[in-house]
Enzyme design. Structure first.
Site, mmCIF file in Angstrom:
data_model
loop_
_atom_site.group_PDB
_atom_site.id
_atom_site.type_symbol
_atom_site.label_atom_id
_atom_site.label_comp_id
_atom_site.label_asym_id
_atom_site.label_seq_id
_atom_site.Cartn_x
_atom_site.Cartn_y
_atom_site.Cartn_z
ATOM 1 N N ARG A 106 0.884 -1.058 -0.117
ATOM 2 C CA ARG A 106 -0.069 -0.077 -0.054
ATOM 3 C C ARG A 106 0.964 1.441 -0.019
ATOM 4 O O ARG A 106 1.930 1.281 0.964
ATOM 5 C CB ARG A 106 -0.865 -0.043 1.216
ATOM 6 C CG ARG A 106 -2.007 -1.050 1.278
ATOM 7 C CD ARG A 106 -3.235 -0.793 2.209
ATOM 8 N NE ARG A 106 -2.543 -0.518 3.495
ATOM 9 C CZ ARG A 106 -2.406 -1.504 4.672
ATOM 10 N NH1 ARG A 106 -2.445 -2.646 4.168
ATOM 11 N NH2 ARG A 106 -1.859 -1.139 5.506
ATOM 12 N N TYR A 238 -0.644 -2.504 -7.531
ATOM 13 C CA TYR A 238 -0.655 -3.566 -6.378
ATOM 14 C C TYR A 238 -2.248 -3.553 -5.934
ATOM 15 O O TYR A 238 -2.887 -2.483 -5.656
ATOM 16 C CB TYR A 238 0.250 -3.091 -5.345
ATOM 17 C CG TYR A 238 -0.098 -3.909 -4.143
ATOM 18 C CD1 TYR A 238 0.052 -5.127 -3.738
ATOM 19 C CD2 TYR A 238 -0.706 -3.035 -2.579
ATOM 20 C CE1 TYR A 238 -0.339 -5.892 -2.469
ATOM 21 C CE2 TYR A 238 -0.827 -3.725 -1.688
ATOM 22 C CZ TYR A 238 -0.765 -5.180 -1.486
ATOM 23 O OH TYR A 238 -1.035 -5.733 -0.364
ATOM 24 N N LYS A 247 -9.984 -2.563 0.728
ATOM 25 C CA LYS A 247 -9.525 -1.403 1.878
ATOM 26 C C LYS A 247 -9.993 -0.083 1.577
ATOM 27 O O LYS A 247 -10.369 0.601 2.596
ATOM 28 C CB LYS A 247 -8.131 -1.406 2.113
ATOM 29 C CG LYS A 247 -7.774 -2.843 2.445
ATOM 30 C CD LYS A 247 -8.192 -3.300 3.991
ATOM 31 C CE LYS A 247 -7.910 -4.738 4.236
ATOM 32 N NZ LYS A 247 -6.488 -4.983 4.461
ATOM 33 N N SER A 291 -2.120 -6.562 8.693
ATOM 34 C CA SER A 291 -1.893 -7.443 7.735
ATOM 35 C C SER A 291 -0.476 -7.932 7.793
ATOM 36 O O SER A 291 0.189 -7.182 8.315
ATOM 37 C CB SER A 291 -1.811 -6.467 6.549
ATOM 38 O OG SER A 291 -3.310 -6.133 6.005
ATOM 39 N N CYS A 293 0.190 -10.391 9.675
ATOM 40 C CA CYS A 293 0.608 -11.020 11.084
ATOM 41 C C CYS A 293 -0.266 -12.324 11.432
ATOM 42 O O CYS A 293 -0.678 -12.547 12.514
ATOM 43 C CB CYS A 293 0.252 -9.771 12.170
ATOM 44 S SG CYS A 293 1.132 -8.596 12.135
ATOM 45 N N LYS A 295 -3.529 -13.570 9.977
ATOM 46 C CA LYS A 295 -4.846 -13.709 9.949
ATOM 47 C C LYS A 295 -5.425 -14.874 9.113
ATOM 48 O O LYS A 295 -6.214 -15.606 9.558
ATOM 49 C CB LYS A 295 -5.677 -12.445 9.416
ATOM 50 C CG LYS A 295 -5.898 -11.210 10.479
ATOM 51 C CD LYS A 295 -6.986 -10.186 10.254
ATOM 52 C CE LYS A 295 -6.681 -9.604 8.543
ATOM 53 N NZ LYS A 295 -5.493 -9.142 8.235
ATOM 54 N N ASP A 309 -10.176 -11.950 6.340
ATOM 55 C CA ASP A 309 -9.565 -10.294 6.455
ATOM 56 C C ASP A 309 -10.473 -9.334 7.098
ATOM 57 O O ASP A 309 -10.154 -8.489 7.607
ATOM 58 C CB ASP A 309 -9.209 -10.030 5.132
ATOM 59 C CG ASP A 309 -8.398 -8.515 5.076
ATOM 60 O OD1 ASP A 309 -7.340 -8.500 5.785
ATOM 61 O OD2 ASP A 309 -8.719 -7.844 4.073
ATOM 62 N N ALA A 408 3.959 -10.889 -1.450
ATOM 63 C CA ALA A 408 3.606 -11.943 -2.352
ATOM 64 C C ALA A 408 2.356 -12.569 -1.817
ATOM 65 O O ALA A 408 2.080 -13.039 -0.908
ATOM 66 C CB ALA A 408 4.565 -12.955 -2.890
ATOM 67 N N ARG A 409 1.311 -12.506 -2.912
ATOM 68 C CA ARG A 409 -0.117 -12.777 -2.562
ATOM 69 C C ARG A 409 -0.559 -14.075 -3.456
ATOM 70 O O ARG A 409 -0.131 -14.323 -4.558
ATOM 71 C CB ARG A 409 -0.941 -11.541 -2.751
ATOM 72 C CG ARG A 409 -0.619 -10.630 -1.948
ATOM 73 C CD ARG A 409 -1.224 -10.694 -0.466
ATOM 74 N NE ARG A 409 -0.913 -9.517 0.347
ATOM 75 C CZ ARG A 409 -1.712 -9.179 1.212
ATOM 76 N NH1 ARG A 409 -2.629 -9.836 1.525
ATOM 77 N NH2 ARG A 409 -1.572 -7.928 1.837
#
Length: 653
Positions: A106, A238, A247, A291, A293, A295, A309, A408-409
């Protein structure tokens, strides 16, 4: 207090669509008969006007109206490949998307709330006055979609029919963003008018990825106009900056809870998962964590998955707290996801059958993705977030370039998970009996502890601290992360905190349905408890035990030890649960290390919070009352038992 519809509406001002005739003419110029027919099935004039304004500002070559059909979804997938926003991988329905090398999180420093004179926003956020933002948006978004296709999507952030769901438009020139939205949100094209009419509002999101060049990044922006519930984003790639349903709209939902339904509704940065207890009962838990950590890992540790989330909460007529997930998919961080800690997620990532969008991982010559911490042998070369890569590669500072970026997601539908719960689509939500708060805390708090009452529970959420993660660019060190939601609280922190106290003390919550509010921390290290290793004091999978203990606690089936910070477990209960839940021995020595109170550390943490909140305006006095009371008890305990107090000592007292 937030005031809606104040000041000029930027999209309307720049669009200059001041009549129905102008709007209809613009639609005819921008789309073919098929798309026009689709759009005209949307009867709500405000919705149509919002789309027209976006077209007038961005001036796309053509407009595609996404109905959510299988054909439309395939068109979007194909467009993402054609535009080279995504590339196919070896496994069917797996694609790779790369964000710009310098935009892997972000863009906090270039994210702004559009504000009006005397409007108060969070001290943790950036603001830009409306007239300045108007010029910035006009300069950079005017004609930004020329020669591009604008995709218009109609979504519900939450199950259709739920009182806390929010309708939203996603208007974008990025097929990748639209592809992601189709996986993560519920396409509601055919019922959008009905939901907007029933709920009385909708959010609008306008995004263009620009020319996708590094030199554009200084002019990248994310704007949020709270007054008109509209987001603007340009020159970004992103998803945290572009998929504004996420968000961006979460911030509007926070505003709605705080300023329109205070004490009755919450919008939280939380997972939702169900924990099975004795005789097969399921007890639902919602948990906050910043984020990066854990979840997703914690959500997956549950037996019945709803979300990883975000959560919308409200008090139902039967006196229970209900939760829904605004999303229906996962945009999960990949680092350290492996077969040992995340077997259910790995099933979908490594075996065929699930549609997955990968981002910022390494792809080898066989078009197979790899990432840090996956427990597999790394290839010697490939292509990753910064370009060509080889084993041992270093950057300009001499640091080793990892095979994948820390942020990375993977994006996939929640229905693909083995522990997916159909309750995810229940408009009545799930009855939430446990609420947890956690962060990356390596040296202070125990793995699990329960607040003494709802006031202490709210203070627990207010006092989350965490090591900074890779989800935000330019942020380092250990910092406060109130409710793990601070980055997404638009208004004054005092207003948000007041809403929390009012919600959890609301007499509408039945006494026998009050949620257990607890702290959760599985980031304690050996080093912090007298060892010489930075490794975790325990394992990630232990979180299933901590959640199972909370489940029994919520049903009054376990005893507890009273401490100044709240209630902690007895060793005997945990020993049984470790074997029952994950088939693991739990040594008493480890229990003592994990649950001993290191009082100086805790007091230091309390002082840190008291000082920080003393610099904020209009913070409820209740918070300071709770923190000072805890500190006083800890000082007395230290005088009596010393600086480190074992759980057995406290149990004996």
């Amino acid at each position: 207090m937030l005031k809606k519809n104040v000041g000029p509406d930027i999209a309307e001002t720049l669009g200059k669509i001041d009549s129905t005739d102008k709007m209809d003419e613009l639609f005819k110029q921008s789309m073919d008969d098929t798309q026009l027919t689709r759009l005209k099935t949307i009867k709500n004039q405000k919705v149509q006007k919002r789309i027209a304004d976006a077209i007038a500002v961005c001036r796309p070559a053509t407009v595609f109206v996404n109905t959510g059909s299988s054909e439309d979804r395939q068109f979007i997938r194909n467009l993402a490949l054609e535009n080279k926003e995504e590339a196919p991988l070896a496994m069917e329905n797996h694609t790779i998307h790369y964000d710009l090398a310098k935009e892997q999180g972000r863009i906090v420093d270039r994210t702004f709330y559009i504000t009006d004179p005397h409007e108060e926003i969070s001290t943790l956020a950036n603001r830009m006055e409306r007239d300045q933002a108007l010029v910035d948006i006009e300069t950079h978004m005017g004609g930004i979609m020329e020669n591009k296709t604008m995709i218009v999507g109609f979504y519900m952030r939450g199950p259709v029919g739920a009182p806390a769901s929010n309708p939203a438009l996603e208007i974008t020139s990025s097929a990748y963003v639209s592809h992601s939205a189709e996986i993560l949100y519920r396409n509601a094209f055919h019922g959008f008018d009905r939901e907007v009419e029933k709920l009385g509002h909708f959010f609008t999101n306008i995004h263009s990825e620009g020319q996708n060049r590094t030199e554009d990044l200084p002019n990248a922006r994310v704007f949020m106009d709270r007054s008109y519930r509209t987001t603007y984003s340009f020159n970004c790639t992103y998803a945290g900056n572009t998929l504004l349903l996420k968000k961006g709209n979460h911030r509007f939902a926070v505003d709605k809870a705080v300023y329109e339904n205070r004490g009755k509704e919450l919008s939280e940065h939380m997972f939702i998962t169900g924990i099975k207890g004795p005789q097969g009962r399921v007890t639902w838990c919602a948990g906050a964590a910043p984020s990066g950590c854990g979840k997703t890992t914690t959500a997956m540790a549950g037996d019945c998955f709803v979300g990883d989330d975000l959560a919308q909460m409200w008090i139902a007529g039967d006196g229970s707290v209900r939760s829904i997930n605004p999303e229906c998919g996962i945009f999960g961080i990949l680092q350290d996801v492996n077969w040992e800690g995340d077997p259910q997620l790995m099933e979908n990532l490594r075996k065929p059958g699930t549609e997955v969008i990968w981002t910022n991982v390494l792809v080898d010559e066989n078009k197979k993705p790899h990432w840090v911490g996956n427990g597999e042998a790394a290839p010697e070369k490939g292509f990753n977030f910064q370009g060509e890569w080889h084993l041992g590669m270093t950057d300009s500072d001499g640091k080793t370039v990892p095979i994948s970026h820390p942020n990375a997601r993977c994006t996939l539908a929640a229905t693909a998970l083995d522990n997916y719960s159909p309750e995810s689509e229940n408009p009545d939500g799930v009855e939430t009996r446990m609420i947890t708060y956690s962060g990356r805390d390596s040296d202070t708090m125990p793995p699990v502890w329960v607040a003494k009452n709802d006031e202490h529970g709210v203070a627990l959420g207010a006092c989350i601290v965490s090591a900074a993660t890779a989800t935000e660019l330019g942020v380092t060190g250990v910092r406060r992360a109130p409710w793990a939601n601070a980055a997404f609280i638009p208004g004054a922190l005092g207003d948000y905190m007041d809403a929390q106290f009012k919600f959890f003390s609301n007499p509408a919550i039945a006494p026998d349905k009050k949620p257990v509010m607890a702290g959760l921390n599985y980031f304690l290290t050996h080093e912090a408890r007298g060892g010489d290793s930075k490794k975790l004091l325990g394992e990630k999978r232990d979180v299933k035990v901590w959640l199972s203990w909370l489940e029994r606690y919520a049903h009054r089936e376990v005893k507890r030890i009273e401490t100044p910070i709240g209630h902690i477990p007895l060793y005997e209960d945990l020993k049984l649960l470790f074997m029952e839940v994950i088939g693991k021995e739990y040594p008493r020595e480890l229990y003592v290390k994990q649950f001993s109170l290191h009082i100086d550390n805790i007091i230091k943490r309390l002082d840190f919070q008291i000082d920080a909140y003393s610099n904020e305006t209009n913070i409820p006095d209740t918070l300071f009352k709770v923190l000072h009371a805890q500190k006083k008890e800890l000082v007395l305990l230290k005088e009596k038992q010393g600086a480190v107090v074992s759980p057995e000592t406290m149990a004996a007292d």
